[in-house]
Design a protein around this motif. Structure first.
Motif, PDB file in Angstrom:
ATOM      1  N   ASN A 157      -9.654  -8.876 -80.411  1.00  0.00           N
ATOM      2  CA  ASN A 157     -11.037  -8.710 -80.003  1.00  0.00           C
ATOM      3  C   ASN A 157     -11.367  -9.719 -78.927  1.00  0.00           C
ATOM      4  N   PRO A 158     -11.904  -9.328 -77.818  1.00  0.00           N
ATOM      5  CA  PRO A 158     -12.236  -7.967 -77.427  1.00  0.00           C
ATOM      6  C   PRO A 158     -10.978  -7.173 -77.102  1.00  0.00           C
ATOM      7  N   PRO A 159     -11.113  -5.826 -77.009  1.00  0.00           N
ATOM      8  CA  PRO A 159      -9.953  -5.022 -76.650  1.00  0.00           C
ATOM      9  C   PRO A 159      -9.458  -5.383 -75.247  1.00  0.00           C
ATOM     10  N   VAL A 160      -8.206  -5.073 -74.986  1.00  0.00           N
ATOM     11  CA  VAL A 160      -7.587  -5.378 -73.698  1.00  0.00           C
ATOM     12  C   VAL A 160      -8.001  -4.321 -72.683  1.00  0.00           C
ATOM     13  N   GLU A 161      -8.455  -4.756 -71.520  1.00  0.00           N
ATOM     14  CA  GLU A 161      -8.764  -3.815 -70.444  1.00  0.00           C
ATOM     15  C   GLU A 161      -7.457  -3.468 -69.747  1.00  0.00           C
ATOM     16  N   ALA A 162      -7.274  -2.188 -69.463  1.00  0.00           N
ATOM     17  CA  ALA A 162      -6.022  -1.727 -68.858  1.00  0.00           C
ATOM     18  C   ALA A 162      -5.704  -2.459 -67.560  1.00  0.00           C
ATOM     19  N   GLN A 163      -6.718  -2.825 -66.798  1.00  0.00           N
ATOM     20  CA  GLN A 163      -6.484  -3.530 -65.537  1.00  0.00           C
ATOM     21  C   GLN A 163      -5.864  -4.900 -65.756  1.00  0.00           C
ATOM     22  N   GLU A 164      -5.977  -5.447 -66.978  1.00  0.00           N
ATOM     23  CA  GLU A 164      -5.335  -6.721 -67.288  1.00  0.00           C
ATOM     24  C   GLU A 164      -3.821  -6.565 -67.364  1.00  0.00           C
ATOM     25  N   ASP A 166      -2.126  -3.829 -65.764  1.00  0.00           N
ATOM     26  CA  ASP A 166      -1.628  -3.222 -64.531  1.00  0.00           C
ATOM     27  C   ASP A 166      -2.790  -3.104 -63.558  1.00  0.00           C
ATOM     28  N   VAL A 167      -2.668  -3.754 -62.420  1.00  0.00           N
ATOM     29  CA  VAL A 167      -3.736  -3.782 -61.430  1.00  0.00           C
ATOM     30  C   VAL A 167      -4.093  -2.392 -60.908  1.00  0.00           C
ATOM     31  N   SER A 168      -3.187  -1.435 -61.046  1.00  0.00           N
ATOM     32  CA  SER A 168      -3.486  -0.076 -60.562  1.00  0.00           C
ATOM     33  C   SER A 168      -4.631   0.567 -61.342  1.00  0.00           C
ATOM     34  N   PHE A 169      -4.984   0.022 -62.506  1.00  0.00           N
ATOM     35  CA  PHE A 169      -6.110   0.540 -63.282  1.00  0.00           C
ATOM     36  C   PHE A 169      -7.440  -0.107 -62.890  1.00  0.00           C
ATOM     37  N   HIS A 170      -7.410  -1.042 -61.940  1.00  0.00           N
ATOM     38  CA  HIS A 170      -8.640  -1.688 -61.507  1.00  0.00           C
ATOM     39  C   HIS A 170      -9.545  -0.678 -60.814  1.00  0.00           C
ATOM     40  N   LYS A 171     -10.859  -0.883 -60.946  1.00  0.00           N
ATOM     41  CA  LYS A 171     -11.821   0.066 -60.380  1.00  0.00           C
ATOM     42  C   LYS A 171     -11.654   0.238 -58.873  1.00  0.00           C
ATOM     43  N   ASP A 172     -11.201  -0.804 -58.173  1.00  0.00           N
ATOM     44  CA  ASP A 172     -10.996  -0.679 -56.726  1.00  0.00           C
ATOM     45  C   ASP A 172      -9.848   0.282 -56.403  1.00  0.00           C
ATOM     46  N   ASN A 173      -8.888   0.378 -57.299  1.00  0.00           N
ATOM     47  CA  ASN A 173      -7.747   1.275 -57.079  1.00  0.00           C
ATOM     48  C   ASN A 173      -8.012   2.693 -57.569  1.00  0.00           C
ATOM     49  N   LEU A 174      -8.900   2.833 -58.540  1.00  0.00           N
ATOM     50  CA  LEU A 174      -9.201   4.159 -59.086  1.00  0.00           C
ATOM     51  C   LEU A 174     -10.340   4.843 -58.343  1.00  0.00           C
ATOM     52  N   GLY A 175     -11.120   4.072 -57.594  1.00  0.00           N
ATOM     53  CA  GLY A 175     -12.236   4.658 -56.873  1.00  0.00           C
ATOM     54  C   GLY A 175     -13.471   4.845 -57.749  1.00  0.00           C
ATOM     55  N   LYS A 177     -15.417   3.126 -61.667  1.00  0.00           N
ATOM     56  CA  LYS A 177     -15.309   2.082 -62.683  1.00  0.00           C
ATOM     57  C   LYS A 177     -14.314   2.512 -63.753  1.00  0.00           C
ATOM     58  N   SER A 178     -13.361   1.672 -64.007  1.00  0.00           N
ATOM     59  CA  SER A 178     -12.362   1.966 -65.031  1.00  0.00           C
ATOM     60  C   SER A 178     -12.897   1.535 -66.378  1.00  0.00           C
ATOM     61  N   LEU A 179     -12.925   2.465 -67.306  1.00  0.00           N
ATOM     62  CA  LEU A 179     -13.367   2.160 -68.657  1.00  0.00           C
ATOM     63  C   LEU A 179     -12.212   2.296 -69.637  1.00  0.00           C
ATOM     64  N   ILE A 180     -10.998   2.091 -69.156  1.00  0.00           N
ATOM     65  CA  ILE A 180      -9.823   2.226 -70.006  1.00  0.00           C
ATOM     66  C   ILE A 180      -9.623   0.924 -70.775  1.00  0.00           C
ATOM     67  N   THR A 181      -9.634   1.045 -72.103  1.00  0.00           N
ATOM     68  CA  THR A 181      -9.416  -0.120 -72.944  1.00  0.00           C
ATOM     69  C   THR A 181      -8.308   0.188 -73.944  1.00  0.00           C
ATOM     70  N   ILE A 182      -7.651  -0.881 -74.387  1.00  0.00           N
ATOM     71  CA  ILE A 182      -6.566  -0.755 -75.354  1.00  0.00           C
ATOM     72  C   ILE A 182      -6.968  -1.535 -76.596  1.00  0.00           C
ATOM     73  N   HIS A 183      -7.000  -0.827 -77.716  1.00  0.00           N
ATOM     74  CA  HIS A 183      -7.435  -1.395 -78.989  1.00  0.00           C
ATOM     75  C   HIS A 183      -6.237  -1.523 -79.920  1.00  0.00           C
ATOM     76  N   PHE A 184      -6.198  -2.607 -80.686  1.00  0.00           N
ATOM     77  CA  PHE A 184      -5.121  -2.852 -81.645  1.00  0.00           C
ATOM     78  C   PHE A 184      -5.729  -2.861 -83.041  1.00  0.00           C
ATOM     79  N   PHE A 185      -5.198  -2.004 -83.912  1.00  0.00           N
ATOM     80  CA  PHE A 185      -5.749  -1.850 -85.255  1.00  0.00           C
ATOM     81  C   PHE A 185      -4.686  -2.030 -86.327  1.00  0.00           C
ATOM     82  N   LYS A 186      -5.145  -2.479 -87.491  1.00  0.00           N
ATOM     83  CA  LYS A 186      -4.353  -2.502 -88.729  1.00  0.00           C
ATOM     84  C   LYS A 186      -5.213  -1.843 -89.802  1.00  0.00           C
ATOM     85  N   ARG A 187      -4.562  -1.126 -90.712  1.00  0.00           N
ATOM     86  CA  ARG A 187      -5.276  -0.425 -91.777  1.00  0.00           C
ATOM     87  C   ARG A 187      -5.998  -1.423 -92.667  1.00  0.00           C
TER      88      ARG A 187
END
Length: 197
Positions: A157-164, A166-175, A177-187
């Motif tokens: 927490n907080p979840p990892v932003e994809a741009q962290e 790989d820079v290709s997921f940054h909003k400047d590269n996608l044109g 705002k990138s809202l891609i996040t990576i969440h890690f869960f355990k049951r």
């Protein structure tokens, strides 16, 4: 993780998942097993086929032929009782879920219930890590995250932003705002004892 299961629709597994596993096999560590298997959420037969493949290809090594440990009567040393066969886990160590919050029309039923039902069948133990990458395309995407959080604890927490990653997921590269996040869960541990494989 030592056991990794990649599932998707049949066509995706054959055209994307399996070729990627082959291309990246050199990067796997000692003892890792990675499988790509077709699985349509909520299809009981495919869920059972996946569980069978996990046991056959990823299960613990059989204890046949190993010497049994003797435990003195009345003493509890924490040793495994070799007279009872150990149950083989059908839970992978890692479950990767990516980009599954698809658009659906307002008021129409979503696929989230069957997705969550299938996930809960494969992540019955708190040792399984679920890695969920998602793009917040619509408000319903947050609904799926909330449904998952009812059964799983978010361990990063907080979840990892994809741009962290790989820079290709940054909003400047996608044109946009990138809202891609990576969440890690355990049951959640209070729910695992009531679930069965």
């Amino acid at each position: 993780g030592q056991k990794v299961l990649g599932v998707d629709l049949d066509v995706v597994v054959n055209k994307v998942t399996l070729p990627n596993i082959v291309l990246n096999k050199h990067a796997f560590g000692m003892g890792q097993k990675v499988l790509g298997v077709p699985l349509c959420w909520g299809v009981h037969e495919q869920e059972q086929d996946c569980k069978k493949l996990i046991v056959e290809n990823m299960g613990e090594k059989s204890s046949k032929g190993r010497p049994r440990r003797k435990v003195k009567k009345g003493k509890s040393s924490g040793a495994i009782n070799a007279s009872k066969p150990q149950e083989q886990s059908t839970d992978p160590d890692v479950i990767l879920i990516g980009d599954v919050a698809y658009q659906h029309k307002p008021g129409a039923p979503s696929h989230f219930d069957i997705l969550l039902s299938t996930l809960l069948k494969f992540a019955t133990k708190p040792s399984t890590t679920v890695i969920f990458g998602t793009r917040m395309r619509m408000p319903a995407s947050m609904d799926l995250l909330e449904m998952i959080r009812e059964h799983f604890d978010e361990v990063v927490n907080p979840p990892v932003e994809a741009q962290e990653l790989d820079v290709s997921f940054h909003k400047d590269n996608l044109g946009r705002k990138s809202l891609i996040t990576i969440h890690f869960f355990k049951r959640k541990t209070d729910q695992t004892s009531s679930q069965s494989n």
